[in-house]
Design a protein around this motif. Structure first.
Motif, mmCIF file in Angstrom:
data_model
loop_
_atom_site.group_PDB
_atom_site.id
_atom_site.type_symbol
_atom_site.label_atom_id
_atom_site.label_comp_id
_atom_site.label_asym_id
_atom_site.label_seq_id
_atom_site.Cartn_x
_atom_site.Cartn_y
_atom_site.Cartn_z
ATOM 1 N N GLY A 64 0.815 -1.214 0.000
ATOM 2 C CA GLY A 64 0.000 0.000 0.000
ATOM 3 C C GLY A 64 0.846 1.259 0.000
ATOM 4 N N VAL A 65 1.962 1.226 0.728
ATOM 5 C CA VAL A 65 2.883 2.371 0.761
ATOM 6 C C VAL A 65 3.422 2.660 -0.639
ATOM 7 N N LEU A 66 3.889 1.626 -1.332
ATOM 8 C CA LEU A 66 4.444 1.820 -2.677
ATOM 9 C C LEU A 66 3.377 2.279 -3.659
ATOM 10 N N GLU A 67 2.189 1.720 -3.552
ATOM 11 C CA GLU A 67 1.122 2.129 -4.465
ATOM 12 C C GLU A 67 0.776 3.606 -4.287
ATOM 13 N N GLN A 68 0.726 4.064 -3.037
ATOM 14 C CA GLN A 68 0.386 5.465 -2.803
ATOM 15 C C GLN A 68 1.503 6.390 -3.266
ATOM 16 N N LEU A 69 2.752 5.997 -3.070
ATOM 17 C CA LEU A 69 3.873 6.797 -3.579
ATOM 18 C C LEU A 69 3.839 6.856 -5.106
ATOM 19 N N ARG A 70 3.409 5.791 -5.727
ATOM 20 C CA ARG A 70 3.289 5.783 -7.191
ATOM 21 C C ARG A 70 2.185 6.724 -7.668
ATOM 22 N N ASP A 71 1.130 6.839 -6.868
ATOM 23 C CA ASP A 71 -0.028 7.641 -7.278
ATOM 24 C C ASP A 71 0.020 9.076 -6.769
ATOM 25 N N THR A 72 1.060 9.434 -6.016
ATOM 26 C CA THR A 72 1.206 10.791 -5.479
ATOM 27 C C THR A 72 2.245 11.547 -6.298
ATOM 28 N N LYS A 73 1.887 12.716 -6.769
ATOM 29 C CA LYS A 73 2.790 13.513 -7.595
ATOM 30 C C LYS A 73 3.587 14.490 -6.735
ATOM 31 N N VAL A 90 13.090 -6.481 5.557
ATOM 32 C CA VAL A 90 13.240 -7.688 6.369
ATOM 33 C C VAL A 90 12.015 -8.571 6.196
ATOM 34 N N SER A 91 12.230 -9.867 6.092
ATOM 35 C CA SER A 91 11.188 -10.883 6.218
ATOM 36 C C SER A 91 9.997 -10.599 5.302
ATOM 37 N N GLY A 92 8.793 -10.416 5.859
ATOM 38 C CA GLY A 92 7.625 -10.160 5.019
ATOM 39 C C GLY A 92 7.786 -8.928 4.161
ATOM 40 N N GLY A 93 8.421 -7.891 4.692
ATOM 41 C CA GLY A 93 8.679 -6.694 3.904
ATOM 42 C C GLY A 93 9.650 -6.941 2.770
ATOM 43 N N ALA A 94 10.528 -7.955 2.938
ATOM 44 C CA ALA A 94 11.514 -8.259 1.897
ATOM 45 C C ALA A 94 10.855 -8.833 0.651
ATOM 46 N N ILE A 95 9.720 -9.519 0.809
ATOM 47 C CA ILE A 95 9.035 -10.059 -0.369
ATOM 48 C C ILE A 95 8.573 -8.911 -1.267
ATOM 49 N N THR A 96 7.931 -7.915 -0.653
ATOM 50 C CA THR A 96 7.462 -6.768 -1.429
ATOM 51 C C THR A 96 8.630 -6.010 -2.049
ATOM 52 N N ALA A 97 9.682 -5.791 -1.261
ATOM 53 C CA ALA A 97 10.839 -5.040 -1.757
ATOM 54 C C ALA A 97 11.487 -5.750 -2.942
ATOM 55 N N ALA A 98 11.643 -7.072 -2.843
ATOM 56 C CA ALA A 98 12.279 -7.820 -3.925
ATOM 57 C C ALA A 98 11.414 -7.814 -5.188
ATOM 58 N N TRP A 99 10.104 -7.929 -5.013
ATOM 59 C CA TRP A 99 9.199 -7.869 -6.169
ATOM 60 C C TRP A 99 9.305 -6.506 -6.859
ATOM 61 N N TYR A 100 9.304 -5.455 -6.057
ATOM 62 C CA TYR A 100 9.436 -4.097 -6.597
ATOM 63 C C TYR A 100 10.776 -3.923 -7.292
ATOM 64 N N LEU A 431 -5.085 -3.835 4.968
ATOM 65 C CA LEU A 431 -3.668 -3.515 5.175
ATOM 66 C C LEU A 431 -3.124 -2.680 4.014
ATOM 67 N N ILE A 432 -3.486 -3.023 2.797
ATOM 68 C CA ILE A 432 -3.046 -2.238 1.641
ATOM 69 C C ILE A 432 -3.622 -0.828 1.712
ATOM 70 N N ALA A 433 -4.919 -0.731 2.028
ATOM 71 C CA ALA A 433 -5.549 0.588 2.149
ATOM 72 C C ALA A 433 -4.928 1.376 3.301
ATOM 73 N N GLY A 434 -4.565 0.674 4.379
ATOM 74 C CA GLY A 434 -3.905 1.346 5.499
ATOM 75 C C GLY A 434 -2.557 1.910 5.122
#
Length: 450
Positions: A64-73, A90-100, A431-434
């Motif tokens: 959700g953090v990355l999506e909002q940064l993408r949609d914010t100018k 780290v850990s669960g956050g690393a999955i998102t970071a690696a995908w990005y 969680l994504i919306a949060g």
């Protein structure tokens, strides 16, 4: 009876099979080229993100953090995500970071279907009722590579390797060295210390190392190649190890680097969840700063001249404190005591790491300003300074984004979501919306967008 018990144990051991402990790395054949850790993504702004651990809860919140940064100018009309120069995770956050890091901002919309909506949890060995799981536990963890790294390779990352990550932003995946207890990052200084080749490591192996929660998962194994290593151990290691004024995380990392070059002490590194040493994943930045030989690192000289604002956001997806035992004179029962003590054990080092990062950022700012102001006008111009350039015009901001920032009742239960690799779809959506809402209302982000 004793013979029957031994026969039963032998049978369960045969069924469970021996764990796969093959190292995931190969030997370094030549010193890697020197390069800045962070490349400036825009002309004068840099954003760094730290994604905490927390299973699918952390993966969803950071998405959700990355999506909002993408949609914010930003004020220049470019999306804020284009200014992200670094993600450490780290850990669960690393999955998102690696995908990005593998697929970029345009790939974020595919992440939920690739991982978050799949029932990965149901495929794991979790029950202690099963005798086979007793055997797995005694061999180092209930789940091995077949349930973690291989699943990530098949379902999420394919056969991508660290070399397949996009050059920007820089992604740092963090684990913990189980022997020394020091942070271990999938970054050049650590792999040079064990004399191993980082680019050839599979992305799924790196993320699984970061996620290998003790007991639930077996540690991920790296081989050290200390004999005839083409990269000598850098001088900062000895200095940091004996510097009583240095942060303890840095001193412990320096000590572990020395261990890696002592074959009589270590020949294999066993990596466990990065949250054991630092659940924010920021301690690696302290080490990367120490490993640099310039006052402006981890940026290049040209980027250090152009940079005006460096904003560092820690995305904290930790669970809320909970338990009705706080209302009772007798306090927690045995199980609650163990759970609470483990939570405290994870929280303490990450706070120390965040404090060390704050000090490191302030020292870096002072060193960089002093270096910039020491440049001759011609040198500054050659490095990209414009006619109105001010050597002291450099801001460094550090902030933390957490569930507690969200006042909307819809998000009141996010901190209660389980630390698991799969969660209900409604919880994932919240969680994504949060994460989106937390970014949209964050004062530092609002400043960047003005």
């Amino acid at each position: 009876m004793r013979i029957a018990a031994c026969a039963l144990f032998a049978l369960t051991a045969a069924c469970a099979g021996l764990p796969d402990t093959r190292p995931i790395n190969t030997k370094l054949t030549a010193p890697p080229p020197l390069a800045p850790v962070i490349d400036l993504a825009s002309d004068d702004d840099a954003i760094a993100l730290a994604f905490s651990g927390g299973g699918a809860r952390a993966a969803s919140f950071s998405l959700g953090v990355l999506e909002q940064l993408r949609d914010t100018k930003a004020a220049d009309g470019k999306p804020l995500i284009s200014k992200v120069s670094l993600v450490t995770a780290v850990s669960g956050g690393a999955i998102t970071a690696a995908w990005y890091g593998q697929r970029g901002a345009e790939g974020l919309d595919e992440f939920r279907a690739a991982l978050l909506d799949k029932d990965w949890q149901a495929q794991l060995n979790t029950s202690f009722i099963s005798p086979q799981n007793w055997d797995r536990f005694m061999q180092g963890g209930l789940n091995g590579p077949d349930k973690l790294s291989n699943w990530l390779e098949k379902e999420v990352f394919g056969r991508a390797r660290m070399s397949d990550m996009r050059p920007a932003p820089r992604i740092i995946i963090n684990a913990t060295d189980l022997y020394s207890g020091a942070p271990f990052a999938f970054a050049d200084p650590w792999f040079e210390a064990i004399c191993a080749d980082l680019p050839s490591v599979k992305l799924s192996d790196a993320v699984s190392a970061s996620m290998s929660v003790p007991i639930a998962f077996r540690p991920v194994v790296l081989k050290t190649f200390s004999t005839d290593c083409p990269a000598p151990l850098p001088s900062w290691v000895g200095k940091a190890e004996w510097d009583r004024t240095a942060p303890m995380l840095l001193r412990e990392t320096a000590r572990s680097f020395r261990f890696y070059r002592e074959p009589e002490r270590m020949q294999y590194v066993h990596l466990t969840d990065g949250g054991v040493a630092d659940n924010f994943g920021v301690s690696s930045l302290v080490t990367l700063r120490a490993a640099a030989n310039t006052p402006y690192a981890p940026f290049s000289a040209r980027d250090a001249v152009k940079l005006r604002r460096f904003t560092f956001l820690i995305i904290n997806a930790e669970r809320d404190a909970e338990g009705a035992w706080a209302l009772k004179e007798g306090g927690p029962d045995g199980a609650q005591l163990i759970e609470t003590a483990l939570s405290i054990a994870v929280n303490a080092p990450k706070r120390a790491a965040a404090d060390a990062l704050r000090d490191t950022l302030q020292t870096w700012k002072a060193d960089t300003i002093a270096w910039r102001c020491g440049l001759k006008p011609a040198e500054a111009t050659e490095l990209g300074a414009g006619p109105d350039w001010n050597c002291r015009d450099l801001e460094v901001r550090l902030d933390m984004i957490a569930f507690s920032d969200l006042k909307d009742a819809r998000f009141s239960n996010l901190g209660k979501a389980a630390t698991a690799v799969s969660l209900p779809r409604d919880t994932i959506s919240d969680l994504i919306a949060g994460g989106r809402q937390a970014i949209a209302q964050n004062p530092e982000v609002i400043r960047l967008a003005q």
